[in-house]
Design an enzyme around this catalytic site. Structure first.
Site, mmCIF file in Angstrom:
data_model
loop_
_atom_site.group_PDB
_atom_site.id
_atom_site.type_symbol
_atom_site.label_atom_id
_atom_site.label_comp_id
_atom_site.label_asym_id
_atom_site.label_seq_id
_atom_site.Cartn_x
_atom_site.Cartn_y
_atom_site.Cartn_z
ATOM 1 N N ASP A 209 -7.991 -5.200 -0.221
ATOM 2 C CA ASP A 209 -8.496 -6.023 -1.321
ATOM 3 C C ASP A 209 -8.150 -7.501 -1.173
ATOM 4 O O ASP A 209 -8.630 -8.322 -1.952
ATOM 5 C CB ASP A 209 -7.944 -5.506 -2.658
ATOM 6 C CG ASP A 209 -8.508 -4.147 -3.000
ATOM 7 O OD1 ASP A 209 -9.705 -3.934 -2.752
ATOM 8 O OD2 ASP A 209 -7.760 -3.294 -3.511
ATOM 9 N N HIS B 183 0.846 -1.187 0.000
ATOM 10 C CA HIS B 183 0.000 0.000 0.000
ATOM 11 C C HIS B 183 0.884 1.241 0.000
ATOM 12 O O HIS B 183 1.931 1.236 0.649
ATOM 13 C CB HIS B 183 -0.926 0.023 1.221
ATOM 14 C CG HIS B 183 -2.057 0.977 1.064
ATOM 15 N ND1 HIS B 183 -1.934 2.315 1.360
ATOM 16 C CD2 HIS B 183 -3.311 0.797 0.600
ATOM 17 C CE1 HIS B 183 -3.073 2.909 1.098
ATOM 18 N NE2 HIS B 183 -3.932 2.018 0.630
HETATM 19 N N1 CMC Z 1 4.193 -7.671 -4.899
HETATM 20 C C1 CMC Z 1 5.538 -7.674 -5.034
HETATM 21 N N2 CMC Z 1 6.331 -6.599 -4.843
HETATM 22 C C2 CMC Z 1 5.700 -5.452 -4.482
HETATM 23 C C3 CMC Z 1 4.311 -5.367 -4.320
HETATM 24 C C4 CMC Z 1 3.548 -6.539 -4.539
HETATM 25 N N3 CMC Z 1 2.214 -6.506 -4.395
HETATM 26 N N4 CMC Z 1 3.982 -4.103 -3.964
HETATM 27 C C5 CMC Z 1 5.122 -3.424 -3.920
HETATM 28 N N5 CMC Z 1 6.180 -4.233 -4.230
HETATM 29 C C6 CMC Z 1 7.599 -3.875 -4.214
HETATM 30 C C7 CMC Z 1 7.967 -3.045 -5.445
HETATM 31 O O1 CMC Z 1 8.405 -3.882 -6.511
HETATM 32 C C8 CMC Z 1 9.072 -2.175 -4.896
HETATM 33 O O2 CMC Z 1 10.226 -2.953 -4.802
HETATM 34 P P1 CMC Z 1 11.692 -2.267 -5.008
HETATM 35 O O3 CMC Z 1 11.831 -1.259 -3.900
HETATM 36 O O4 CMC Z 1 12.649 -3.401 -4.927
HETATM 37 O O5 CMC Z 1 11.647 -1.626 -6.372
HETATM 38 C C9 CMC Z 1 8.611 -1.876 -3.462
HETATM 39 O O6 CMC Z 1 7.801 -3.005 -3.100
HETATM 40 C C10 CMC Z 1 7.799 -0.592 -3.305
HETATM 41 O O7 CMC Z 1 6.708 -0.659 -4.229
HETATM 42 P P2 CMC Z 1 6.108 0.583 -5.022
HETATM 43 O O8 CMC Z 1 5.452 0.084 -6.257
HETATM 44 O O9 CMC Z 1 7.173 1.634 -5.173
HETATM 45 O O10 CMC Z 1 5.068 1.123 -3.968
HETATM 46 P P3 CMC Z 1 3.883 2.096 -4.289
HETATM 47 O O11 CMC Z 1 3.577 2.789 -3.047
HETATM 48 O O12 CMC Z 1 4.190 2.918 -5.499
HETATM 49 O O13 CMC Z 1 2.706 1.093 -4.728
HETATM 50 C C11 CMC Z 1 0.839 -0.359 -4.639
HETATM 51 C C12 CMC Z 1 1.677 0.692 -3.900
HETATM 52 C C13 CMC Z 1 -0.419 -0.645 -3.861
HETATM 53 C C14 CMC Z 1 0.446 0.174 -6.030
HETATM 54 C C15 CMC Z 1 1.704 -1.656 -4.788
HETATM 55 O O14 CMC Z 1 2.050 -2.154 -3.518
HETATM 56 C C16 CMC Z 1 0.998 -2.739 -5.610
HETATM 57 O O15 CMC Z 1 1.104 -2.728 -6.840
HETATM 58 N N6 CMC Z 1 0.260 -3.681 -4.953
HETATM 59 C C17 CMC Z 1 -0.506 -4.679 -5.672
HETATM 60 C C18 CMC Z 1 -1.823 -4.091 -6.149
HETATM 61 C C19 CMC Z 1 -2.809 -3.879 -5.019
HETATM 62 O O16 CMC Z 1 -3.018 -4.752 -4.180
HETATM 63 N N7 CMC Z 1 -3.464 -2.707 -5.020
HETATM 64 C C20 CMC Z 1 -4.489 -2.359 -4.035
HETATM 65 C C21 CMC Z 1 -4.047 -1.236 -3.149
HETATM 66 S S1 CMC Z 1 -5.092 -1.003 -1.703
HETATM 67 C C22 CMC Z 1 -6.656 -0.563 -2.273
HETATM 68 C C23 CMC Z 1 -6.699 0.547 -3.244
HETATM 69 O O17 CMC Z 1 -5.897 1.465 -3.274
HETATM 70 O O18 CMC Z 1 -7.645 0.556 -4.014
#
Ligand code: CMC
Length: 428
Positions: free
Chosen positions: A364, A307
């Site tokens: 989710d 998140h």
């Molecule tokens: N699986 C594997 N690796 C992950 C995941 C995941 N679900 N989420 C983040 N990471 C890793 C990412 O690759 C990065 O690694 P590194 O630092 O080595 O490059 C690190 O964790 C930080 O991730 P980020 O993408 O920079 O974090 P963010 O704050 O930009 O993204 C997020 C947040 C929710 C988009 C992301 O965690 C994600 O894609 N999660 C899966 C989709 C999901 O479940 N979304 C629902 C969010 S909650 C409800 C809503 O908002 O509607």
């Protein structure tokens, strides 16, 4: 005592006021930055460090796993309130009295009809259309059928637009589902509560009576409350920014729905179930999928994990996990993917990749398992999220308009070609 932050560029110092919220959150107010520095701006892709507004609706502390609507904790609201009360709280700022709630409920019921011509628009969609596309389109179409809800300025006009959408959106959701399922479109029953009525519109068989199911109503009430607002997320920011051009409530909501649809946002609840199903079909080998999620050369992500703001447990996920067990038990449903989900969570919580990056299950991860147990098809999951988020979007839009926020218009740093002469087509 007021605090300032000092910025130094090329030896020249600039002072900016530091503001503090009621929960001691601190921000540097850079409203005068560009004018004072002769054109310097800040850049922050994904707005990871940028506050877009001051808001009195929702407080969340991602480090401590705290979420409150108008000061009330999500745990207490999920246990003690119903969805309509929470909607009122978010939109109007206080929990309603019995009279206020009764009036809100009856004003909504008085607006629950959707113009019959909207059915013709729905008819034009293929049966396979994704409900989120249908809902974003029909919400936008409602503008044409409710022209007085477009240019709303006074609080009374806003109130009328709000009860209209609170009334008509559940009808559109149910219709999107029924169209998909090949069922005749139906209206609700004014004797039922908001959530019970929605379930009736979804599930009443053409040939039979609708019997309220308390377990389903309570479970859905809880899920909708947990989704009702989450401060400046992608879809809410979209609603506020579209609304800032005075495009009107329904147009702003329609844009918010498109933002919510994405798999990194609300679309994740559908993606989670599809992922869990794929793992099951592949023999249930969670370790294989954990390895894929960690592999930087593999685009696979563990859906329902991570998140932007929560770097500790998502408090909503905690409540939903307990509810999933209870609801499946009460409904007598056994779902093997619940075990796969719990297995994945257990592995992730002890895996250094997830621990170091503070990746926990989000809202989710378990919600889809409950929706599925209730008989809601996976394509409808994000629409259910939208139904829950509706009062939050409405509250944020209303706050933005009442605070007379300026039109949202970020700047950029241009990194393209410098000025160059035009090349005629035979010289390219
Ligand atoms: N699986 C594997 N690796 C992950 C995941 C995941 N679900 N989420 C983040 N990471 C890793 C990412 O690759 C990065 O690694 P590194 O630092 O080595 O490059 C690190 O964790 C930080 O991730 P980020 O993408 O920079 O974090 P963010 O704050 O930009 O993204 C997020 C947040 C929710 C988009 C992301 O965690 C994600 O894609 N999660 C899966 C989709 C999901 O479940 N979304 C629902 C969010 S909650 C409800 C809503 O908002 O509607």
């Amino acid at each position: 005592m007021s605090k300032n932050a000092t910025l130094e560029i090329d030896g020249k110092k600039y002072e900016f006021p530091v503001i503090e919220g009621t929960e001691n959150e601190v921000a540097i107010n850079i409203k005068t930055l560009r004018a004072a520095t002769d054109g310097v701006i800040t850049i922050d892709p994904g707005y990871k460090n940028t506050g877009s507004c001051e808001s009195a609706i929702t407080f969340l502390d991602g480090e401590k796993g705290v979420l409150r609507y108008r000061g009330y904790s999500i745990e207490e609201l999920a246990e003690k309130a119903d969805f309509l009360e929470v909607a009122y709280l978010l939109i109007f700022g206080e929990l309603p009295t019995t009279e206020q709630l009764a009036k809100f409920d009856s004003d909504i019921k008085n607006q629950s009809h959707v113009d019959e011509d909207v059915k013709k628009i729905l008819d034009g969609f293929p049966k396979s259309a994704h409900p989120m596309g249908v809902l974003a389109s029909l919400t936008s179409a409602l503008i044409a059928f409710n022209p007085t809800s477009v240019n709303v300025d006074s609080e009374e006009e806003m109130y009328n637009a709000i009860v209209r959408i609170m009334a008509k959106f559940p009808v559109l959701c149910a219709w999107a589902y029924r169209k998909n399922a090949g069922l005749p479109l139906d209206y609700g029953d004014d004797n039922l509560g908001y959530v019970d009525n929605f379930l009736k519109m979804m599930f009443k068989k053409p040939s039979g009576e609708y019997n309220s199911n308390k377990v389903m109503v309570n479970a859905l009430d809880k899920l909708l409350i947990l989704h009702a607002d989450h401060e400046q997320n992608c879809s809410t920011s979209t609603v506020r920014i579209v609304g800032s051009s005075h495009a009107g409530l329904f147009a702003s909501l329609s844009a918010g729905m498109s933002a919510l649809w994405g798999p990194l946002h609300g679309g994740a609840n559908q993606a989670v179930i599809e992922m869990l199903e794929a793992i099951k079909a592949d023999g249930g080998d969670t370790k294989k999928y954990m390895a894929k999620a960690k592999d930087k050369n593999d685009p696979f992500r563990l859906m329902g994990f991570g998140h932007r703001v929560y770097k500790n447990f998502d408090p909503r996920a905690k409540i939903i996990k307990v509810a999933a067990d209870e609801v499946l038990n009460d409904l007598g449903v056994e779902d093997p993917i619940l075990e796969i989900a719990k297995g994945l969570e257990k592995e992730a919580l002890s895996d250094p990749y997830f621990v170091d990056r503070k990746l926990y299950p989000n809202v989710d991860f378990y919600s889809g398992i409950i929706y599925r147990a209730m008989g809601i098809p996976v394509e409808m999951f994000t629409a259910m999220f939208a139904l829950g988020r509706l009062p939050g979007w409405v509250a944020q839009w209303k706050e933005m308009r009442l605070r007379k926020e300026p039109i949202g218009r970020p700047r950029q740093i241009y990194i393209g070609e410098n000025h160059r002469p035009f090349k005629s087509i035979d010289n390219r």
